[in-house]
Write an enzyme that holds these catalytic residues in place. Sequence first.
Site, short mmCIF file in Angstrom:
data_model
loop_
_atom_site.label_atom_id
_atom_site.label_comp_id
_atom_site.label_asym_id
_atom_site.label_seq_id
_atom_site.Cartn_x
_atom_site.Cartn_y
_atom_site.Cartn_z
N LYS A 22 23.38 -40.65 -28.58
CA LYS A 22 22.24 -41.54 -28.20
C LYS A 22 22.13 -42.43 -28.44
O LYS A 22 21.80 -43.92 -27.71
CB LYS A 22 21.03 -40.86 -29.22
CG LYS A 22 20.08 -41.93 -29.14
CD LYS A 22 18.74 -40.96 -30.15
CE LYS A 22 17.55 -41.83 -30.84
NZ LYS A 22 17.94 -42.80 -31.62
N ASN A 23 22.71 -43.04 -29.63
CA ASN A 23 23.05 -44.60 -30.42
C ASN A 23 23.65 -44.80 -29.34
O ASN A 23 24.05 -46.60 -29.32
CB ASN A 23 23.71 -44.90 -31.43
CG ASN A 23 21.75 -44.37 -32.43
OD1 ASN A 23 21.02 -43.87 -31.71
ND2 ASN A 23 21.60 -43.94 -33.57
N CYS A 116 11.38 -45.46 -34.65
CA CYS A 116 10.94 -44.94 -35.85
C CYS A 116 10.46 -45.71 -36.38
O CYS A 116 11.18 -46.52 -36.64
CB CYS A 116 11.66 -43.72 -35.72
SG CYS A 116 12.91 -42.51 -35.11
N ARG A 121 12.21 -52.93 -40.06
CA ARG A 121 12.87 -53.69 -39.42
C ARG A 121 13.25 -54.45 -38.52
O ARG A 121 12.77 -54.21 -37.37
CB ARG A 121 13.22 -52.13 -38.33
CG ARG A 121 13.37 -50.98 -39.07
CD ARG A 121 12.97 -49.52 -38.01
NE ARG A 121 14.70 -48.58 -37.11
CZ ARG A 121 15.08 -47.65 -36.46
NH1 ARG A 121 13.88 -47.57 -36.51
NH2 ARG A 121 15.86 -48.40 -36.45
N ASP A 304 21.19 -41.48 -41.07
CA ASP A 304 19.92 -40.28 -39.64
C ASP A 304 20.73 -38.84 -39.92
O ASP A 304 19.58 -38.32 -39.46
CB ASP A 304 21.19 -40.38 -38.02
CG ASP A 304 20.32 -41.80 -37.88
OD1 ASP A 304 19.61 -42.67 -38.60
OD2 ASP A 304 21.58 -42.48 -36.96
N ARG A 396 13.17 -37.21 -27.87
CA ARG A 396 14.28 -38.81 -28.26
C ARG A 396 15.17 -38.73 -28.70
O ARG A 396 15.97 -39.72 -28.08
CB ARG A 396 13.55 -39.61 -28.94
CG ARG A 396 11.98 -40.44 -28.41
CD ARG A 396 11.38 -41.85 -29.04
NE ARG A 396 12.46 -42.06 -29.31
CZ ARG A 396 13.40 -42.72 -30.48
NH1 ARG A 396 11.82 -42.80 -31.79
NH2 ARG A 396 14.56 -43.86 -30.51
N1 EPU Z 1 18.40 -55.21 -40.63
C1 EPU Z 1 18.27 -56.14 -41.18
N2 EPU Z 1 18.32 -57.44 -39.74
C2 EPU Z 1 18.33 -57.31 -38.70
C3 EPU Z 1 18.57 -56.01 -38.62
C4 EPU Z 1 18.98 -55.22 -39.08
O1 EPU Z 1 17.90 -56.60 -42.22
O2 EPU Z 1 18.65 -58.60 -38.09
C5 EPU Z 1 18.25 -54.39 -40.80
C6 EPU Z 1 17.63 -53.01 -41.71
O3 EPU Z 1 16.25 -53.07 -41.25
C7 EPU Z 1 17.84 -51.58 -42.29
C8 EPU Z 1 19.51 -52.50 -41.74
O4 EPU Z 1 19.88 -53.67 -42.12
O5 EPU Z 1 18.02 -51.65 -43.39
C9 EPU Z 1 20.27 -51.62 -40.79
O6 EPU Z 1 19.73 -51.77 -39.58
P1 EPU Z 1 20.63 -51.38 -38.11
O7 EPU Z 1 19.97 -52.91 -37.40
O8 EPU Z 1 21.67 -50.91 -38.38
O9 EPU Z 1 20.13 -50.20 -37.11
P2 EPU Z 1 19.77 -50.21 -36.37
O10 EPU Z 1 20.91 -51.09 -35.35
O11 EPU Z 1 18.13 -51.05 -35.61
C10 EPU Z 1 20.22 -47.79 -35.61
C11 EPU Z 1 20.40 -46.50 -35.12
C12 EPU Z 1 19.55 -46.18 -36.01
C13 EPU Z 1 20.28 -45.80 -37.43
C14 EPU Z 1 20.64 -47.90 -38.10
C15 EPU Z 1 21.96 -46.88 -39.31
C16 EPU Z 1 20.84 -47.57 -32.22
C17 EPU Z 1 19.80 -47.98 -31.30
N3 EPU Z 1 19.94 -47.06 -33.87
O12 EPU Z 1 20.19 -48.95 -36.18
O13 EPU Z 1 19.00 -44.77 -35.80
O14 EPU Z 1 19.69 -45.73 -38.73
O15 EPU Z 1 21.57 -48.18 -36.89
O16 EPU Z 1 22.79 -46.76 -38.88
O17 EPU Z 1 21.74 -47.78 -32.68
C18 EPU Z 1 18.42 -42.52 -35.63
O18 EPU Z 1 19.04 -42.49 -34.59
O19 EPU Z 1 17.69 -41.31 -35.28
C19 EPU Z 1 18.71 -44.11 -35.85
C20 EPU Z 1 17.04 -44.47 -36.20
#
Ligand code: EPU
Length: 428
Positions: A22-23, A116, A121, A304, A396
């Site tokens: 998915k990701n 979610c 975030r 996750d 999802r």
């Molecule tokens: N963060 C910031 N600023 C940013 C971006 C992130 O402070 O600009 C913080 C976030 O708040 C969080 C941490 O950095 O505390 C990590 O966030 P990251 O950006 O890595 O997460 P994401 O890219 O939004 C993806 C996955 C998530 C998974 C996280 C961590 C996707 C679409 N989503 O999210 O997947 O939990 O990486 O591995 O790739 C899920 O599949 O259930 C899911 C939530």
Amino acid sequence: MEKLMIAGGYPLKGTVRISGAKNSAVALIPATILAESPVTIEGLPDISDVQILKDLLEEIGGTVDFRENNMTVDPSSMISMPLPNGKVKKLRASYYLMGAMLGRFKKAVIGLPGGCHLGPRPIDQHIKGFEALGARVTNEQGAIYLRAAELRGARIYLDVVSVGATINIMLAAVRAEGRTIIENAAKEPEIIDVATLLTNMGAKIKGAGTDVIRIDGVNHLHGCEHTIIPDRIEAGTYMIVGAAAGEGVLIDNVIPHHLESLIAKLREMGVQVETNDDQVFVGPAEKMKAVDIKTLVYPGFPTDLQQPLTSLLTGAEGTSMVTDTIYSARFKHIDELRRMNANIKVEGRSAIINGSVQLQGAKVKASDLRAGAALVVAGLMAEGVTEVTGLEHIDRGYSHLVEKLNGLGATIWREEMTKEELEQMKNA
Ligand code: EPU
């Protein structure tokens, strides 16, 4: 609206095949915007996030052919249509449209993403990256406006290791003039998958999967064919299911290397885990032992899988502590597990689980995708019937969940909610 019914306690046995990640999918699909001829992605999961992204590509003028898990996107007629509202709000990963549209059209308007609710975030690191590349970024009434006369390569240090920011900056930088260096980049396998697609499209990227990624911008990207990697989180969920209720479950189409942290923890719990090239076998444990877990960026233990693992730990002997260092509020499943007789308390970013508990079936609600997975694991372990609402979250991210679990011998089915239940849900 439907709910999920799970009759717990049935031993599971057999083989389950894992779908595409998915990701990765949610980044690969927007990445097709950057090409000038058709891109085919093979092995996509059958999940609602993929469907929504397909609709969004069509909204901006793309021609999309999606059948039997393979999607061909012809991006040649796409235009930089503003997407301030509507479907973009349904998934978090719609933020990848920002990087991809900025890269191709040098402008984009994208509504702030949904997804979610796991605590704050922010997307400040994505924006910092776009600005470093020369874009002007403003937030107007809940939509992000991006505009650049031209994109120029830059050195970008991420203050937070972020999967989303790393991929998003990569998407924009492949079409920038000159070299971009992303430092303190995330290293998740999905980042390598996206870099592989972009490279096949003609991009010049080095270092994906390490914490320094170097991108030399190019003027044109072309179509190609790409096969997505298997979903390590779906695979991990079925490994946990196997440990929770299995008598020998073979998980097929996995890259075991992506799951080393979970494999180590399951073994520490006393669960039998064997691996080969693309399969993981999870055998029964005589008695499971409590373990402590701290979620970390890859290759650490994935946030996750924290929620489904918490359910498993209710059955382990002793006290376990699960600490989520990535998200501050990823514990909404705990109240629901308590309804099922779990003995868990939350202190700050940690859940303390007193094990050796027999879970009981109950009516519970999935508040987010992996909370849903946690409740399914709990339902399979529980005595009696568990009813899970909030299925839209599970849909999802888990392709054919009911069919896959029934294939292993579970007794699980979807049922239409009654009028009274829908009324109660509205008033809750
Ligand atoms: N963060 C910031 N600023 C940013 C971006 C992130 O402070 O600009 C913080 C976030 O708040 C969080 C941490 O950095 O505390 C990590 O966030 P990251 O950006 O890595 O997460 P994401 O890219 O939004 C993806 C996955 C998530 C998974 C996280 C961590 C996707 C679409 N989503 O999210 O997947 O939990 O990486 O591995 O790739 C899920 O599949 O259930 C899911 C939530």
